[in-house]
Design a protein around this motif. Structure first.
Motif, PDB file in Angstrom:
ATOM      1  N   MET A   1      51.230  42.888  40.419  1.00  0.00           N
ATOM      2  CA  MET A   1      49.844  42.804  40.833  1.00  0.00           C
ATOM      3  C   MET A   1      49.070  42.029  39.765  1.00  0.00           C
ATOM      4  O   MET A   1      49.176  42.289  38.576  1.00  0.00           O
ATOM      5  N   ALA A   2      48.285  41.087  40.204  1.00  0.00           N
ATOM      6  CA  ALA A   2      47.494  40.262  39.291  1.00  0.00           C
ATOM      7  C   ALA A   2      46.255  41.022  38.822  1.00  0.00           C
ATOM      8  O   ALA A   2      45.710  41.846  39.540  1.00  0.00           O
ATOM      9  N   ILE A   3      45.830  40.714  37.608  1.00  0.00           N
ATOM     10  CA  ILE A   3      44.634  41.330  37.041  1.00  0.00           C
ATOM     11  C   ILE A   3      43.429  40.499  37.424  1.00  0.00           C
ATOM     12  O   ILE A   3      43.424  39.287  37.249  1.00  0.00           O
ATOM     13  N   ASP A   4      42.419  41.154  37.967  1.00  0.00           N
ATOM     14  CA  ASP A   4      41.164  40.477  38.317  1.00  0.00           C
ATOM     15  C   ASP A   4      40.356  40.318  37.034  1.00  0.00           C
ATOM     16  O   ASP A   4      39.721  41.257  36.570  1.00  0.00           O
ATOM     17  N   LYS A   5      40.388  39.129  36.448  1.00  0.00           N
ATOM     18  CA  LYS A   5      39.737  38.899  35.154  1.00  0.00           C
ATOM     19  C   LYS A   5      38.225  38.958  35.226  1.00  0.00           C
ATOM     20  O   LYS A   5      37.559  39.090  34.203  1.00  0.00           O
ATOM     21  N   SER A   6      37.654  38.908  36.432  1.00  0.00           N
ATOM     22  CA  SER A   6      36.199  39.049  36.549  1.00  0.00           C
ATOM     23  C   SER A   6      35.779  40.511  36.430  1.00  0.00           C
ATOM     24  O   SER A   6      34.616  40.805  36.154  1.00  0.00           O
ATOM     25  N   LYS A   7      36.732  41.445  36.597  1.00  0.00           N
ATOM     26  CA  LYS A   7      36.426  42.874  36.525  1.00  0.00           C
ATOM     27  C   LYS A   7      37.136  43.586  35.373  1.00  0.00           C
ATOM     28  O   LYS A   7      36.762  44.692  35.013  1.00  0.00           O
ATOM     29  N   ASN A   8      38.156  42.971  34.808  1.00  0.00           N
ATOM     30  CA  ASN A   8      38.990  43.639  33.810  1.00  0.00           C
ATOM     31  C   ASN A   8      39.181  42.776  32.573  1.00  0.00           C
ATOM     32  O   ASN A   8      39.141  41.557  32.642  1.00  0.00           O
ATOM     33  N   THR A   9      39.420  43.451  31.474  1.00  0.00           N
ATOM     34  CA  THR A   9      39.716  42.793  30.219  1.00  0.00           C
ATOM     35  C   THR A   9      40.986  43.413  29.647  1.00  0.00           C
ATOM     36  O   THR A   9      41.131  44.631  29.644  1.00  0.00           O
ATOM     37  N   GLN A  10      41.883  42.599  29.183  1.00  0.00           N
ATOM     38  CA  GLN A  10      43.076  43.104  28.534  1.00  0.00           C
ATOM     39  C   GLN A  10      42.775  43.307  27.053  1.00  0.00           C
ATOM     40  O   GLN A  10      42.112  42.486  26.428  1.00  0.00           O
ATOM     41  N   VAL A  11      43.308  44.413  26.516  1.00  0.00           N
ATOM     42  CA  VAL A  11      43.119  44.735  25.111  1.00  0.00           C
ATOM     43  C   VAL A  11      44.476  45.123  24.532  1.00  0.00           C
ATOM     44  O   VAL A  11      45.164  45.991  25.077  1.00  0.00           O
ATOM     45  N   LEU A  12      44.845  44.484  23.450  1.00  0.00           N
ATOM     46  CA  LEU A  12      46.083  44.821  22.768  1.00  0.00           C
ATOM     47  C   LEU A  12      45.764  45.886  21.720  1.00  0.00           C
ATOM     48  O   LEU A  12      44.872  45.697  20.883  1.00  0.00           O
ATOM     49  N   VAL A  13      46.476  46.997  21.774  1.00  0.00           N
ATOM     50  CA  VAL A  13      46.231  48.099  20.840  1.00  0.00           C
ATOM     51  C   VAL A  13      47.548  48.455  20.159  1.00  0.00           C
ATOM     52  O   VAL A  13      48.566  48.637  20.833  1.00  0.00           O
ATOM     53  N   THR A  14      47.523  48.562  18.862  1.00  0.00           N
ATOM     54  CA  THR A  14      48.685  49.022  18.108  1.00  0.00           C
ATOM     55  C   THR A  14      48.445  50.488  17.750  1.00  0.00           C
ATOM     56  O   THR A  14      47.359  50.852  17.312  1.00  0.00           O
ATOM     57  N   MET A  15      49.460  51.321  17.995  1.00  0.00           N
ATOM     58  CA  MET A  15      49.312  52.753  17.721  1.00  0.00           C
ATOM     59  C   MET A  15      50.611  53.301  17.151  1.00  0.00           C
ATOM     60  O   MET A  15      51.677  52.709  17.337  1.00  0.00           O
ATOM     61  N   PRO A  16      50.513  54.442  16.474  1.00  0.00           N
ATOM     62  CA  PRO A  16      51.728  55.067  15.959  1.00  0.00           C
ATOM     63  C   PRO A  16      52.661  55.471  17.109  1.00  0.00           C
ATOM     64  O   PRO A  16      52.203  55.805  18.211  1.00  0.00           O
ATOM     65  N   LYS A  17      53.950  55.436  16.847  1.00  0.00           N
ATOM     66  CA  LYS A  17      54.935  55.801  17.867  1.00  0.00           C
ATOM     67  C   LYS A  17      54.713  57.225  18.371  1.00  0.00           C
ATOM     68  O   LYS A  17      54.914  57.507  19.551  1.00  0.00           O
ATOM     69  N   GLU A  18      54.284  58.119  17.484  1.00  0.00           N
ATOM     70  CA  GLU A  18      54.056  59.515  17.872  1.00  0.00           C
ATOM     71  C   GLU A  18      52.956  59.612  18.930  1.00  0.00           C
ATOM     72  O   GLU A  18      53.062  60.392  19.878  1.00  0.00           O
ATOM     73  N   LEU A  19      51.908  58.804  18.782  1.00  0.00           N
ATOM     74  CA  LEU A  19      50.812  58.806  19.755  1.00  0.00           C
ATOM     75  C   LEU A  19      51.302  58.251  21.091  1.00  0.00           C
ATOM     76  O   LEU A  19      50.979  58.787  22.154  1.00  0.00           O
ATOM     77  N   LYS A  20      52.113  57.196  21.052  1.00  0.00           N
ATOM     78  CA  LYS A  20      52.677  56.654  22.287  1.00  0.00           C
ATOM     79  C   LYS A  20      53.513  57.705  23.003  1.00  0.00           C
ATOM     80  O   LYS A  20      53.423  57.862  24.229  1.00  0.00           O
ATOM     81  N   CYS A  21      54.276  58.470  22.255  1.00  0.00           N
ATOM     82  CA  CYS A  21      55.088  59.534  22.853  1.00  0.00           C
ATOM     83  C   CYS A  21      54.212  60.622  23.470  1.00  0.00           C
ATOM     84  O   CYS A  21      54.509  61.117  24.559  1.00  0.00           O
ATOM     85  N   GLU A  22      53.117  60.963  22.805  1.00  0.00           N
ATOM     86  CA  GLU A  22      52.195  61.959  23.359  1.00  0.00           C
ATOM     87  C   GLU A  22      51.561  61.458  24.652  1.00  0.00           C
ATOM     88  O   GLU A  22      51.398  62.221  25.614  1.00  0.00           O
TER      89      GLU A  22
END
Length: 55
Positions: A1-22
Motif C-alpha cells: 500500500m502506498a503512503i499518501d504523502k499529503s496526509k502522512n510523514t515518514q519518521v525514522l526512529v532509532t530505539m533500544p532493542k529492548e523497547l522494540k521488543c516491548e
C-alpha cells in the motif's frame, strides 16, 4: 500500500532493542496487525495521558 504523502510523514526512529521488543509484545498481545500500527497506538495513548495530566 502506498503512503499518501499529503496526509502522512515518514519518521525514522532509532530505539533500544529492548523497547522494540516491548512494542512487539504489545502488538502481539493486542492482535495489532503491524508494528507501525502498534507504535502509532502507543504514541496516541501517551499523548492522551499527557493531556489528562496537564488538566
Amino acid at each position: 500500500m502506498a503512503i499518501d504523502k499529503s496526509k502522512n510523514t515518514q519518521v525514522l526512529v532509532t530505539m533500544p532493542k529492548e523497547l522494540k521488543c516491548e512494542i512487539e509484545d504489545y502488538q502481539y498481545s493486542n492482535r495489532i496487525p503491524s508494528r507501525t500500527a502498534a507504535i502509532l497506538e502507543l504514541i496516541q495513548k501517551g499523548i492522551e495521558q499527557a493531556k489528562e495530566r496537564a488538566r
